[in-house]
Design an enzyme around this catalytic site. Structure first.
Site, short mmCIF file in Angstrom:
data_model
loop_
_atom_site.label_atom_id
_atom_site.label_comp_id
_atom_site.label_asym_id
_atom_site.label_seq_id
_atom_site.Cartn_x
_atom_site.Cartn_y
_atom_site.Cartn_z
N CYS A 128 0.94 -1.16 0.04
CA CYS A 128 0.02 -0.22 -0.10
C CYS A 128 1.03 1.27 0.01
CB CYS A 128 -1.12 -0.13 1.22
SG CYS A 128 -2.29 1.38 0.98
N HIS A 166 -3.87 -5.16 0.06
CA HIS A 166 -3.35 -5.42 1.23
C HIS A 166 -3.40 -6.98 1.39
CE1 HIS A 166 -2.96 -1.56 3.53
NE2 HIS A 166 -3.95 -1.29 2.61
N GLU A 200 -2.32 -8.98 3.72
CA GLU A 200 -2.72 -9.31 5.07
C GLU A 200 -4.30 -9.37 5.58
OE1 GLU A 200 -2.49 -4.91 5.35
OE2 GLU A 200 -1.50 -6.35 4.26
#
Length: 213
Positions: free
Chosen positions: A80, A191, A193
Site C-alpha cells: 500500500c 493488502h 494481510e
C-alpha cells in the site's frame, strides 16, 4: 525460516502484517532500528496513511538509507503506502517526493466520475477487487489470474517502465498498476494481510522467496 523484519516508522498496520506473516511461518521482528533492518534476511515495508507523513517519519527515524539498501539488496515487499513511497513523486499533500527507487508518479483518482449505472465512482477505492496478472512471478505462484484482493486507497501508482508492472486492476475508468516487481523487489497496492487465502499465499511465497525470478 529466515528472519523477516517489518519496518516500523511510526504509522501503518504493522501488527496485522506481522501476524499474517507469522501465520505463514515467518520469524518476524517489527523494528524501526536501521541496524536491525540491515541485518534482516528479508524486509516488509507496510503502511497506511498519507505520503507526506510517511516520508517525514522515515527521515525522522533515520530509516531512508536502510530502506533504500534493503530494497536493492534482499527480498523486499512493499504494501500500500509502502508501494507508493518507492516512486519518485506523489500528488498527495500538495506534492511530495518519494524515495525514487522506482521511476514514476503517484496520482489521485478523480472525484465524481459517473459510472455506467449512473452512480458516482467512490474515492477512496475501498473493498475487494480483481487483479489481472501481466506475467508470472514467484511471489504470485499458485495465485490465479482474476483473484480478488482487498484495497483501501485514494492514490495509485503510474510507473515509468511498463516492464515493472506485475498486475493491474480497475476502479471505474482507471486501469492502474496494483503490483510492481523488479529484481528482488515486489510491491502491492492491495493488502495481502487483509485478503484471506490469496493474501496468505502471497505472503507465504514471499517468505520463501530468494529474491530472484
Amino acid at each position: 525460516m529466515a528472519d523477516t523484519v517489518v519496518i516500523d516508522f511510526g504509522m501503518g498496520n504493522l501488527r496485522s502484517v506481522a501476524k499474517a506473516l507469522e501465520h505463514v511461518g515467518a520469524r518476524v521482528t517489527v523494528s524501526g532500528d536501521p541496524a536491525v533492518i540491515r541485518a534482516a534476511d528479508r524486509v516488509v515495508f507496510p503502511g497506511q496513511g498519507a505520503m507526506g507523513a510517511c516520508v517525514s517519519r522515515l527521515a525522522g527515524h533515520g530509516l531512508e538509507d536502510a530502506v533504500r539498501e534493503a530494497a536493492s539488496s534482499k527480498p523486499f515487499l512493499g504494501i500500500c503506502l509502502g508501494l507508493q513511497a518507492l516512486l519518485d513523486f506523489s500528488e498527495e499533500d500538495g506534492g511530495v517526493p518519494g524515495l525514487g527507487l522506482v521511476a514514476g508518479q503517484v496520482r489521485r483518482f478523480a472525484d465524481g466520475e459517473i459510472q455506467p449505472g449512473g452512480e458516482r465512482r467512490k474515492v477512496p477505492h475501498m473493498g475487494w477487487n480483481q487483479i489481472g496478472l501481466t506475467r508470472r512471478h514467484p511471489v504470485f505462484a499458485g495465485i490465479a489470474d482474476g483473484v480478488w484482493f482487498y484495497f483501501v486507497h485514494s492514490y495509485y501508482v503510474c510507473p515509468a517502465d511498463e516492464a515493472a508492472v506485475l498486475a493491474r486492476t480497475r476502479h471505474g475508468s482507471t486501469a492502474f498498476a496494483c503490483a510492481l516487481a523488479r529484481g528482488n523487489l515486489v510491491a502491492t497496492q492491495f493488502h495481502p494481510e487483509k485478503s484471506h487465502h490469496a493474501g496468505l499465499r502471497l505472503l507465504a511465497n514471499f517468505v520463501n522467496w530468494d529474491g530472484t525470478t
